[in-house]
Every structure is written in structure tokens, then in C-alpha cells.
Motif scaffolding. Sequence first.
Motif, mmCIF file in Angstrom:
data_model
loop_
_atom_site.group_PDB
_atom_site.id
_atom_site.type_symbol
_atom_site.label_atom_id
_atom_site.label_comp_id
_atom_site.label_asym_id
_atom_site.label_seq_id
_atom_site.Cartn_x
_atom_site.Cartn_y
_atom_site.Cartn_z
ATOM 1 N N GLU A 175 0.709 -1.212 0.040
ATOM 2 C CA GLU A 175 0.076 0.173 -0.084
ATOM 3 C C GLU A 175 0.826 1.076 0.000
ATOM 4 O OE1 GLU A 175 -2.463 -0.499 3.299
ATOM 5 O OE2 GLU A 175 -3.787 -1.722 2.250
ATOM 6 N N ASN A 176 0.166 2.334 -0.355
ATOM 7 C CA ASN A 176 1.039 3.644 -0.685
ATOM 8 C C ASN A 176 2.231 3.340 -1.278
ATOM 9 O OD1 ASN A 176 -1.138 4.866 1.183
ATOM 10 N ND2 ASN A 176 -0.253 3.980 2.870
ATOM 11 N N ALA A 177 2.376 2.787 -2.289
ATOM 12 C CA ALA A 177 3.637 2.311 -2.930
ATOM 13 C C ALA A 177 4.137 3.368 -3.727
ATOM 14 C CB ALA A 177 3.347 1.310 -4.028
ATOM 15 N N ILE A 178 5.246 3.650 -3.658
ATOM 16 C CA ILE A 178 6.383 4.700 -4.321
ATOM 17 C C ILE A 178 7.264 3.882 -4.977
ATOM 18 C CG2 ILE A 178 7.583 6.608 -4.180
ATOM 19 C CD1 ILE A 178 6.062 7.663 -1.793
ATOM 20 N N ILE A 179 7.563 3.998 -6.309
ATOM 21 C CA ILE A 179 8.681 3.622 -7.050
ATOM 22 C C ILE A 179 9.738 4.593 -7.595
ATOM 23 C CG2 ILE A 179 9.490 1.955 -9.074
ATOM 24 C CD1 ILE A 179 6.572 0.565 -9.066
ATOM 25 N N THR A 180 11.076 4.520 -7.454
ATOM 26 C CA THR A 180 11.905 5.229 -7.606
ATOM 27 C C THR A 180 13.087 4.712 -8.312
ATOM 28 O OG1 THR A 180 12.984 5.211 -5.415
ATOM 29 C CG2 THR A 180 11.428 6.973 -5.997
#
Length: 252
Positions: A175-180
Motif C-alpha cells: 500500500e501507498n507504493a512509491i517506485i523510484t
Amino acid sequence: MRYACIIWMVLLSFFILPDVAGAGYVWENIITVGEHGMVWNYNEEYEGSNAIFFKTHIDAELGNNDSFVNAWELLKTDVEMRKLINSSIMKNMDVNINNSAEAIHVLDVDSSICCETLGKTNESTHIINCYNVIYSFDDSLLNLGNNIWFLGEPETKVTIVMPAGVDIISRDGIENAIITMQNNSSVISGTFDFVGEITIEYAENITWNINHLGYEVNTTAAPGETEEPFSSCSRSKFILSISEKLGLFPKR
């Protein structure tokens, strides 16, 4: 493996702990996946009344119950935590590649119990314990499959670093995933969902692979950056050595 739950179950068998899921207790997962293995780092934090209960449990159940946590009690706690985590993994592997754990092996379980645990049990301190599990793969990640699954503590923070040149195609259970991107590695951060299972589908980045064959990649961190931006605890020399051999971190 849901180690946070296991540790709290041990404590709950002796005490009624307040605010288990609140600000007084934090469990964070940092998973660094390499081409031929991975390291799962757990950071466990106690504050306030939870820190007092953690210290009291050590003194009462692993020590001499004198209201003071000393060095030998801390060492015994370290040993017991390693046994606990290793036993849990042996019963139920917490990593699968293409729905199988046959090609995954546990090399070592490392533990570091915070020195702030030492002292009077009725005095609250900020305790950060670190646990590391090192795994090896029988073959390269890309040869073994196209998806990797993790079993973690539900609703806890997680950061997953994939190998350089491997793209994240899809993700489920976070959840609340951020991909960098970090040093040519895909990094996904967020929280385990209420089930506590994350599945990541991945694939080789063909463009990166072609460029990589043409010249040597500079693995030196940029000014102001660190080579391990997500680790809040220093790993031991043994873990660093093994990690380098597995291709998890660049050699210094």
C-alpha cells in the motif's frame, strides 16, 4: 516471516502490553534483492512504556530478575532472537520465487540488540534492534522466474530494492507504493497490506543490459549519497562480506 508478531506474542505471554501498534513500537522491513541472493533487514523500535516492558521481560525471563539489564542478559537475548527467527524461517519460508522456495537458502541470521537496553528496567529509553537474514539463490534471479513473493508483518513499513537492470512490472500487496530509481536499481517503498504478502513481477531492462555490456558501470556513490541509503543500522563486516559475494552491494 512475521517476526514482529512472534516477538510480541512472547512478551504478551508474560505481560499485558499497552499500545502495541502505536507510537511506542515500530517494525520496519528493508529488503535488498541481488542477482544471486538477498538480505532482509528488520529494524525494531521500542519507546516509552513498551521499552520498559521489553527490558523487564529480558530481566525477568532471560536474566536474574534484579530490575537491571546487564551485558550477559543482552547477549543471551541476542542469541535467543537469532534462534527464534531462524526457527520461524525453517517452519515457513518467507520468500518465494515463482511460487517456490526450492532454490532459496538461508545462509545466516544476524542480530544486534541495542545497547540502550542496558540499565534499570523502570527507565524508558529509545531502543532500536536490528535483525538481518541473508539468503542465497541457486541461480540468477532472472533465470529462476519472473515474480518474487514476500511474507511480512501486516501494515508495517517496507522498502524493496531490486537488482540493477531489473524493472518492476507490477506489484501486489503493498500500500501507498512509491517506485523510484537508485543507482540503476528499482526501489519500491510503502507498507505491507493487511494480509502481509507482497508479490512483485519483474523483468530485465534490455536497454540497461546493452549499455552495461559496453562499458564498466561506476558503482561509486554520488557526492552526498551513501551506498546503503535505506539501512538505519550498520551491518557487521560478516554481513557486508557475504552481501558483496552475493552481488547485493558494490565492493568498496
